[in-house]
Motif scaffolding. Structure first.
Motif, PDB file in Angstrom:
ATOM      1  N   THR A  31      10.898   4.222   0.998  1.00  0.00           N
ATOM      2  CA  THR A  31       9.445   4.080   0.717  1.00  0.00           C
ATOM      3  C   THR A  31       8.486   5.113   1.286  1.00  0.00           C
ATOM      4  O   THR A  31       7.339   5.321   1.225  1.00  0.00           O
ATOM      5  N   THR A  32       9.501   6.356   1.653  1.00  0.00           N
ATOM      6  CA  THR A  32       8.593   7.651   1.828  1.00  0.00           C
ATOM      7  C   THR A  32       9.210   8.797   1.257  1.00  0.00           C
ATOM      8  O   THR A  32      10.225   8.878   1.069  1.00  0.00           O
ATOM      9  N   ILE A  33       8.338   9.410   0.509  1.00  0.00           N
ATOM     10  CA  ILE A  33       8.744  10.342  -0.502  1.00  0.00           C
ATOM     11  C   ILE A  33       7.969  11.643   0.168  1.00  0.00           C
ATOM     12  O   ILE A  33       6.873  11.519   0.049  1.00  0.00           O
ATOM     13  N   ILE A  34       8.808  12.545   0.309  1.00  0.00           N
ATOM     14  CA  ILE A  34       7.856  13.978   0.641  1.00  0.00           C
ATOM     15  C   ILE A  34       8.799  14.953  -0.229  1.00  0.00           C
ATOM     16  O   ILE A  34       9.871  15.433  -0.434  1.00  0.00           O
ATOM     17  N   LEU A  35       7.740  15.552  -0.981  1.00  0.00           N
ATOM     18  CA  LEU A  35       7.838  16.449  -2.262  1.00  0.00           C
ATOM     19  C   LEU A  35       7.624  17.789  -1.706  1.00  0.00           C
ATOM     20  O   LEU A  35       7.263  18.332  -0.801  1.00  0.00           O
ATOM     21  N   LYS A  36       8.463  18.705  -2.409  1.00  0.00           N
ATOM     22  CA  LYS A  36       8.549  20.103  -2.307  1.00  0.00           C
ATOM     23  C   LYS A  36       7.481  20.836  -2.739  1.00  0.00           C
ATOM     24  O   LYS A  36       7.414  20.623  -3.943  1.00  0.00           O
ATOM     25  N   PRO A  37       6.860  21.945  -2.069  1.00  0.00           N
ATOM     26  CA  PRO A  37       5.877  22.505  -2.860  1.00  0.00           C
ATOM     27  C   PRO A  37       6.525  23.853  -3.458  1.00  0.00           C
ATOM     28  O   PRO A  37       7.742  24.121  -3.258  1.00  0.00           O
ATOM     29  N   VAL A  82       0.820  -1.191   0.060  1.00  0.00           N
ATOM     30  CA  VAL A  82      -0.099   0.060   0.022  1.00  0.00           C
ATOM     31  C   VAL A  82       0.838   1.242   0.176  1.00  0.00           C
ATOM     32  O   VAL A  82       1.853   1.452   0.920  1.00  0.00           O
ATOM     33  N   VAL A  83       0.471   2.340  -1.019  1.00  0.00           N
ATOM     34  CA  VAL A  83       1.115   3.618  -0.995  1.00  0.00           C
ATOM     35  C   VAL A  83       0.253   4.563  -0.432  1.00  0.00           C
ATOM     36  O   VAL A  83      -0.726   4.792  -1.131  1.00  0.00           O
ATOM     37  N   LEU A  84       0.571   5.273   0.586  1.00  0.00           N
ATOM     38  CA  LEU A  84      -0.371   6.387   1.036  1.00  0.00           C
ATOM     39  C   LEU A  84      -0.095   7.596   0.073  1.00  0.00           C
ATOM     40  O   LEU A  84       1.178   8.119  -0.127  1.00  0.00           O
ATOM     41  N   LEU A  85      -1.057   8.393  -0.514  1.00  0.00           N
ATOM     42  CA  LEU A  85      -0.911   9.298  -1.534  1.00  0.00           C
ATOM     43  C   LEU A  85      -1.293  10.671  -0.899  1.00  0.00           C
ATOM     44  O   LEU A  85      -2.791  10.841  -0.529  1.00  0.00           O
ATOM     45  N   GLY A 110       4.322  -0.521   7.450  1.00  0.00           N
ATOM     46  CA  GLY A 110       4.739  -1.236   6.190  1.00  0.00           C
ATOM     47  C   GLY A 110       4.307  -0.631   4.895  1.00  0.00           C
ATOM     48  O   GLY A 110       4.221  -1.161   4.163  1.00  0.00           O
ATOM     49  N   VAL A 111       3.582   0.871   5.251  1.00  0.00           N
ATOM     50  CA  VAL A 111       2.910   1.284   3.844  1.00  0.00           C
ATOM     51  C   VAL A 111       4.376   2.345   3.544  1.00  0.00           C
ATOM     52  O   VAL A 111       4.973   2.931   4.041  1.00  0.00           O
ATOM     53  N   GLY A 112       3.997   2.434   2.217  1.00  0.00           N
ATOM     54  CA  GLY A 112       4.901   3.656   1.390  1.00  0.00           C
ATOM     55  C   GLY A 112       4.036   4.861   1.657  1.00  0.00           C
ATOM     56  O   GLY A 112       2.901   4.975   1.990  1.00  0.00           O
ATOM     57  N   LYS A 113       4.863   6.010   1.356  1.00  0.00           N
ATOM     58  CA  LYS A 113       4.169   7.308   1.432  1.00  0.00           C
ATOM     59  C   LYS A 113       4.715   8.081   0.490  1.00  0.00           C
ATOM     60  O   LYS A 113       5.930   8.347   0.141  1.00  0.00           O
ATOM     61  N   VAL A 114       3.823   8.886  -0.433  1.00  0.00           N
ATOM     62  CA  VAL A 114       4.183   9.932  -1.242  1.00  0.00           C
ATOM     63  C   VAL A 114       3.512  11.022  -1.046  1.00  0.00           C
ATOM     64  O   VAL A 114       2.175  11.195  -1.150  1.00  0.00           O
ATOM     65  N   LEU A 115       4.270  12.209  -0.406  1.00  0.00           N
ATOM     66  CA  LEU A 115       3.415  13.264   0.321  1.00  0.00           C
ATOM     67  C   LEU A 115       4.038  14.575   0.024  1.00  0.00           C
ATOM     68  O   LEU A 115       5.373  14.765  -0.509  1.00  0.00           O
ATOM     69  N   LEU A 116       3.406  15.581  -0.051  1.00  0.00           N
ATOM     70  CA  LEU A 116       3.821  16.876  -0.099  1.00  0.00           C
ATOM     71  C   LEU A 116       4.361  17.210   1.257  1.00  0.00           C
ATOM     72  O   LEU A 116       3.852  17.069   2.260  1.00  0.00           O
ATOM     73  N   GLU A 121       6.269   4.458  -8.540  1.00  0.00           N
ATOM     74  CA  GLU A 121       7.581   3.840  -8.333  1.00  0.00           C
ATOM     75  C   GLU A 121       7.862   3.168  -7.082  1.00  0.00           C
ATOM     76  O   GLU A 121       8.359   2.174  -7.003  1.00  0.00           O
ATOM     77  N   VAL A 122       7.419   3.970  -5.829  1.00  0.00           N
ATOM     78  CA  VAL A 122       7.498   3.293  -4.705  1.00  0.00           C
ATOM     79  C   VAL A 122       6.571   1.890  -4.453  1.00  0.00           C
ATOM     80  O   VAL A 122       7.101   1.028  -4.150  1.00  0.00           O
ATOM     81  N   LEU A 123       5.508   1.994  -5.156  1.00  0.00           N
ATOM     82  CA  LEU A 123       4.499   0.818  -4.884  1.00  0.00           C
ATOM     83  C   LEU A 123       5.175  -0.307  -5.930  1.00  0.00           C
ATOM     84  O   LEU A 123       5.404  -1.521  -5.321  1.00  0.00           O
ATOM     85  N   HIS A 124       5.793  -0.076  -7.043  1.00  0.00           N
ATOM     86  CA  HIS A 124       6.408  -1.092  -7.668  1.00  0.00           C
ATOM     87  C   HIS A 124       7.663  -1.720  -6.961  1.00  0.00           C
ATOM     88  O   HIS A 124       7.821  -2.891  -7.094  1.00  0.00           O
ATOM     89  N   SER A 125       8.330  -0.903  -6.455  1.00  0.00           N
ATOM     90  CA  SER A 125       9.415  -1.527  -5.659  1.00  0.00           C
ATOM     91  C   SER A 125       8.948  -2.173  -4.512  1.00  0.00           C
ATOM     92  O   SER A 125       9.731  -3.235  -4.100  1.00  0.00           O
ATOM     93  N   MET A 126       7.973  -1.703  -3.835  1.00  0.00           N
ATOM     94  CA  MET A 126       7.363  -2.817  -2.917  1.00  0.00           C
ATOM     95  C   MET A 126       6.814  -4.021  -3.486  1.00  0.00           C
ATOM     96  O   MET A 126       7.211  -5.225  -2.603  1.00  0.00           O
ATOM     97  N   ILE A 127       6.163  -4.035  -4.501  1.00  0.00           N
ATOM     98  CA  ILE A 127       5.822  -5.170  -5.062  1.00  0.00           C
ATOM     99  C   ILE A 127       6.762  -6.154  -5.234  1.00  0.00           C
ATOM    100  O   ILE A 127       6.920  -7.458  -5.214  1.00  0.00           O
TER     101      ILE A 127
END
Lengths: 339, 339
Positions: free
Chosen positions: A322-328, A151-154, A163-169, A309-315
């Motif tokens: 697995t946690t990506i924090i992006l810049k505004p 699971v990836v949280l968006l 154990g979840v991935g995260k892609v957040l701002l 990408e994160v989900l794929h690598s988890m799969i």
DNA sequence: TTGAAAGCGATACCAC
DNA sequence: GTGGTATCGCTTTCAA
């Protein structure tokens, strides 16, 4: 037209179904050759026959047998909304690169719906799930996790989910940037207009706003409206704010901004004359209106692509962040002037 | 957590897998009871066990055996775009009512992509397909039709395709309405700005425009810009038009309208002062801009819902109308004044 | 490099 | 009402 199966292809090509299966699943290597333990000539014949017969793999059968589906699910609150619609498109394209088919669904900010959707997509043997959680949606997510589906949280974080991935701002940063931009321009009485939704992205933006205000010794105040029926309250919020001498609003979503602008129009208020505005996300309305509107931009493309990408690598059980924090990013606009 | 299958439920409930299958597929009748040939008490027990064990049907297995998937596919050009995004949402909700899961894909106005997408979704044993055709996409559609998958054309017509359902806007009427609104207000030199795309919806809107112009003895002219890179040409189109003394534009899509407004802003032109505008589809930009913009509204909800209804009746072999032509509506706006 | 055969988990058919 | 079982089309082992 009869359905062509792997058997038909095998018979016609004079080989076993195993061979056909090998060939159909082979990836083309870098040298342009199929990387599978099959004689190239045989493979070519199989390919030719498959094409001639119009063979199409039965995804259900493949999925049933292999336990994989090459399908991922994406559950946002609403594909019709600009933010998630935009991201969805990038998710779709990136997924295609990995060979995933995507199931898109909308939860409508509703935990029960999310729960039902998770059940549905899990029935599809999905290889992974990208989801924008909704308030009260933790149980639904747990189901997926228990089923060992990556699971990836968006866009929104949920605490204490292992154990979840995260892609957040970086939403705190976003709130800060918006607020400091206003402060830098000389605004002092700055309020935030928000929904009464318990969603991390929104509350973090508020947190950033508060920190920036407090860092400059200014008093913070968040005016909230109900998510269900915001239209009614907006004029009052604005009227009261103006009466309190508020000079500018920080508005953390597009939909709220549209409401604010609509209400301001009706009240014959103008930005920046009567109220400075810093909005969120992108819209033609910000670019093309009478006065452009300063806003915080989220990197939709990166949000979408990274989540895949994160989900794929988890799969694939690949190691990696697995946690990506992006810049505004802040886009200045005519809705904020020097004071 | 081990996967729970129908067998596990059967064993635990002390019944056969057949029974479990019956129960799991039973619909709740109007009286709140399951309409299946199973003893209500047995059914209740099965249901209880299934729930307790966390049973979830394996869609792949069901689909493989039954040949149906309770899944439909929707291929538009771009879910991220407002028009198709909005429709998609209605499609999603209506589909849920019928128990269909939906695969959404974007063809990007690209025939090859459409072709690949059709292959992909056909592999999923979809029960039906809703598609907005793209130029050159006829072959791809034929594939689906040959595979005996019911197809509904959405938003765009393709001639000489037998056996497909259609849910369209009366685009000729839409073009007429827009044009006659302008003529009624006293505009005479009216041009249409359009894409060089061979899509029925756009060319029919042009046809409606031409008919209305000719009915009033006026000369029609369509200025086209390339779909791939429209930005560059727009300023020139507008400049030339102004020099020709054009008084108003009819613009048949939202994306073109945004381009026109953007270019006009840059050229310091204003509507309605310098150019009357009648746009298409809905946008906050039309509602909330400096001057509201007159536009033609398509009934998104009906378009979405009808397309699912038509598809459903085709899937179920129910008799009924399979071509639905919906009515456009004109929303007046400040971009058009009496002259 | 190739093939035979065992299942994956449901549904559908038929018998009781 | 209920249960046994063949079968859907593919992947996967294992053996040749």
């Amino acid at each position: 037209m009869k359905k062509i199966t792997i058997k038909d292809v095998a018979r016609e090509a004079g080989v076993s179904v195993t061979l056909v299966s090998f060939v159909m699943n082979a990836k083309v290597g870098e040298d342009g050759r199929l990387d599978c333990p099959v004689n190239p000539e045989t493979a070519a014949r199989v390919l030719e026959v498959a094409k001639r017969l119009g063979y199409r793999r039965n995804a259900a059968a493949a999925s049933l047998r292999s336990g994989r589906s090459n399908t991922i699910a994406v559950i946002t609150t609403d594909i019709a909304n600009n933010f998630f619609g935009g991201i969805s498109r990038y998710i779709e394209d990136k997924s295609a690169q990995y060979g995933y088919t995507v199931l898109f669904c909308s939860s409508d900010e509703n935990a029960d719906k999310l729960d039902a959707l998770v059940d549905t997509v899990l029935a599809y043997n999905i290889d992974g799930l990208i989801v924008a959680p909704v308030p009260g949606g933790r149980r639904a997510l747990s189901k997926a996790i228990e089923s060992r589906v990556p699971v990836v949280l968006l866009d929104r974080d949920v605490e204490d989910l292992d154990g979840v991935g995260k892609v957040l701002l970086n939403d705190i940063e976003a709130g800060k940037m918006a607020t400091e931009y206003l402060i830098g321009k000389g605004y002092r009485k700055i309020e935030m207009v928000s929904y009464d939704l318990d969603i991390s992205s929104i509350s973090e933006r508020a947190e950033g706003y508060r920190r920036a205000m407090s860092a400059h010794g200014l008093e913070a105040r968040v005016d909230t409206t109900s998510y269900g029926d915001p239209q009614k309250l907006m004029p009052n919020i604005i009227k009261d704010a103006i009466e309190r001498g508020v000079e500018a609003f920080f508005i953390p979503t597009y939909s709220l901004t549209a409401l604010v602008i609509g209400a301001m129009n009706e009240m014959h208020l103008r930005t920046p004359r009567d109220l400075g505005l810093v909005a969120f996300d992108e819209s033609d309305l910000y670019r093309l209106g009478p006065s452009t509107i300063a806003h915080i931009v989220q990197p939709l493309k990166e949000l979408g692509e990274k989540s895949v990408e994160v989900l794929h690598s988890m799969i694939e059980n690949e190691p990696g962040e697995t946690t990506i924090i992006l810049k505004p990013e802040l886009v200045p606009g005519g809705s904020v002037t020097d004071r």
